[in-house]
Design a protein around this motif. Structure first.
Motif, PDB file in Angstrom:
ATOM      1  N   ARG A  25       4.382  -7.732   4.799  1.00 11.59           N
ATOM      2  CA  ARG A  25       3.458  -6.594   4.723  1.00 11.59           C
ATOM      3  C   ARG A  25       4.223  -5.293   4.522  1.00 11.59           C
ATOM      4  N   ALA A  26       5.347  -5.151   5.246  1.00 15.03           N
ATOM      5  CA  ALA A  26       6.171  -3.948   5.096  1.00 15.03           C
ATOM      6  C   ALA A  26       6.723  -3.861   3.670  1.00 15.03           C
ATOM      7  N   SER A  27       7.130  -5.003   3.127  1.00 12.90           N
ATOM      8  CA  SER A  27       7.668  -5.033   1.772  1.00 12.90           C
ATOM      9  C   SER A  27       6.616  -4.593   0.761  1.00 12.90           C
ATOM     10  N   GLN A  28       5.409  -5.116   0.890  1.00 10.12           N
ATOM     11  CA  GLN A  28       4.329  -4.745  -0.027  1.00 10.12           C
ATOM     12  C   GLN A  28       4.025  -3.258   0.074  1.00 10.12           C
ATOM     13  N   PHE A  29       3.979  -2.743   1.298  1.00 11.07           N
ATOM     14  CA  PHE A  29       3.687  -1.324   1.505  1.00 11.07           C
ATOM     15  C   PHE A  29       4.766  -0.454   0.862  1.00 11.07           C
ATOM     16  N   LEU A  30       6.029  -0.746   1.167  1.00  8.00           N
ATOM     17  CA  LEU A  30       7.121   0.068   0.628  1.00  8.00           C
ATOM     18  C   LEU A  30       7.212  -0.062  -0.888  1.00  8.00           C
ATOM     19  N   GLU A  31       7.008  -1.264  -1.396  1.00  2.77           N
ATOM     20  CA  GLU A  31       7.040  -1.484  -2.837  1.00  2.77           C
ATOM     21  C   GLU A  31       5.964  -0.628  -3.533  1.00  2.77           C
ATOM     22  N   SER A  32       4.801  -0.515  -2.911  1.00  2.00           N
ATOM     23  CA  SER A  32       3.717   0.289  -3.492  1.00  2.00           C
ATOM     24  C   SER A  32       4.040   1.777  -3.498  1.00  2.00           C
ATOM     25  N   HIS A  33       5.063   2.165  -2.711  1.00  2.00           N
ATOM     26  CA  HIS A  33       5.507   3.559  -2.674  1.00  2.00           C
ATOM     27  C   HIS A  33       6.822   3.762  -3.435  1.00  2.00           C
ATOM     28  N   GLY A  34       7.194   2.779  -4.249  1.00  3.14           N
ATOM     29  CA  GLY A  34       8.343   2.939  -5.133  1.00  3.14           C
ATOM     30  C   GLY A  34       9.685   2.513  -4.588  1.00  3.14           C
ATOM     31  N   TYR A  35       9.706   1.785  -3.475  1.00  2.00           N
ATOM     32  CA  TYR A  35      10.969   1.324  -2.906  1.00  2.00           C
ATOM     33  C   TYR A  35      11.332  -0.052  -3.463  1.00  2.00           C
ATOM     34  N   ASP A  36      12.643  -0.336  -3.527  1.00  2.00           N
ATOM     35  CA  ASP A  36      13.171  -1.622  -3.980  1.00  2.00           C
ATOM     36  C   ASP A  36      13.376  -2.491  -2.743  1.00  2.00           C
ATOM     37  N   VAL A  37      12.456  -3.416  -2.502  1.00  2.00           N
ATOM     38  CA  VAL A  37      12.507  -4.221  -1.286  1.00  2.00           C
ATOM     39  C   VAL A  37      12.452  -5.715  -1.594  1.00  2.00           C
ATOM     40  N   THR A  38      13.089  -6.479  -0.710  1.00  2.00           N
ATOM     41  CA  THR A  38      13.097  -7.935  -0.783  1.00  2.00           C
ATOM     42  C   THR A  38      12.744  -8.453   0.599  1.00  2.00           C
ATOM     43  N   ASN A  39      11.849  -9.421   0.673  1.00  2.00           N
ATOM     44  CA  ASN A  39      11.450  -9.994   1.957  1.00  2.00           C
ATOM     45  C   ASN A  39      12.281 -11.241   2.252  1.00  2.00           C
TER      46      ASN A  39
END
Length: 98
Positions: free
Chosen positions: A71-85
């Motif tokens: 959920r954190a990954s999806q949220f941050l990704e929607s704000h332009g962050y490069d995240v991997t779960n």
């Protein structure tokens, strides 16, 4: 959403430096052990603390089983962050903890 296994992350930790790992578990869970170098930002605070993260850096998100970090990954990704779960979370982690 990008994903990584616990085993692959453990291998990356042995070969790469400066990995940005965010543990979104609650502080009492993290007190029982976390991946060395991981920064604790509980899921409920991600929205308020995301300004502490650099959009130019990749982040690996971790929790107990992979759900909250997803959920954190999806949220941050929607704000332009490069995240991997990290799949499976700390339940799948076999590496050392601190």
């Amino acid at each position: 959403m990008k994903r990584i296994t616990a085993k692959d992350l453990e291998e990356k930790l042995n070969t790469e430096f400066n990995l940005n790992i965010i543990d979104v578990r609650e502080t009492d869970e993290v007190a029982e052990g976390k991946i060395p170098g991981a920064v604790n930002i509980p899921l409920g605070l991600i929205e308020f603390r995301m300004n502490e993260l650099d959009k130019n850096k990749p982040y690996i998100m971790v929790c107990r089983s992979g759900g909250r970090s997803g959920r954190a990954s999806q949220f941050l990704e929607s704000h332009g962050y490069d995240v991997t779960n990290m799949d499976g979370g700390m339940l799948a982690w076999e590496g050392k903890t601190v």
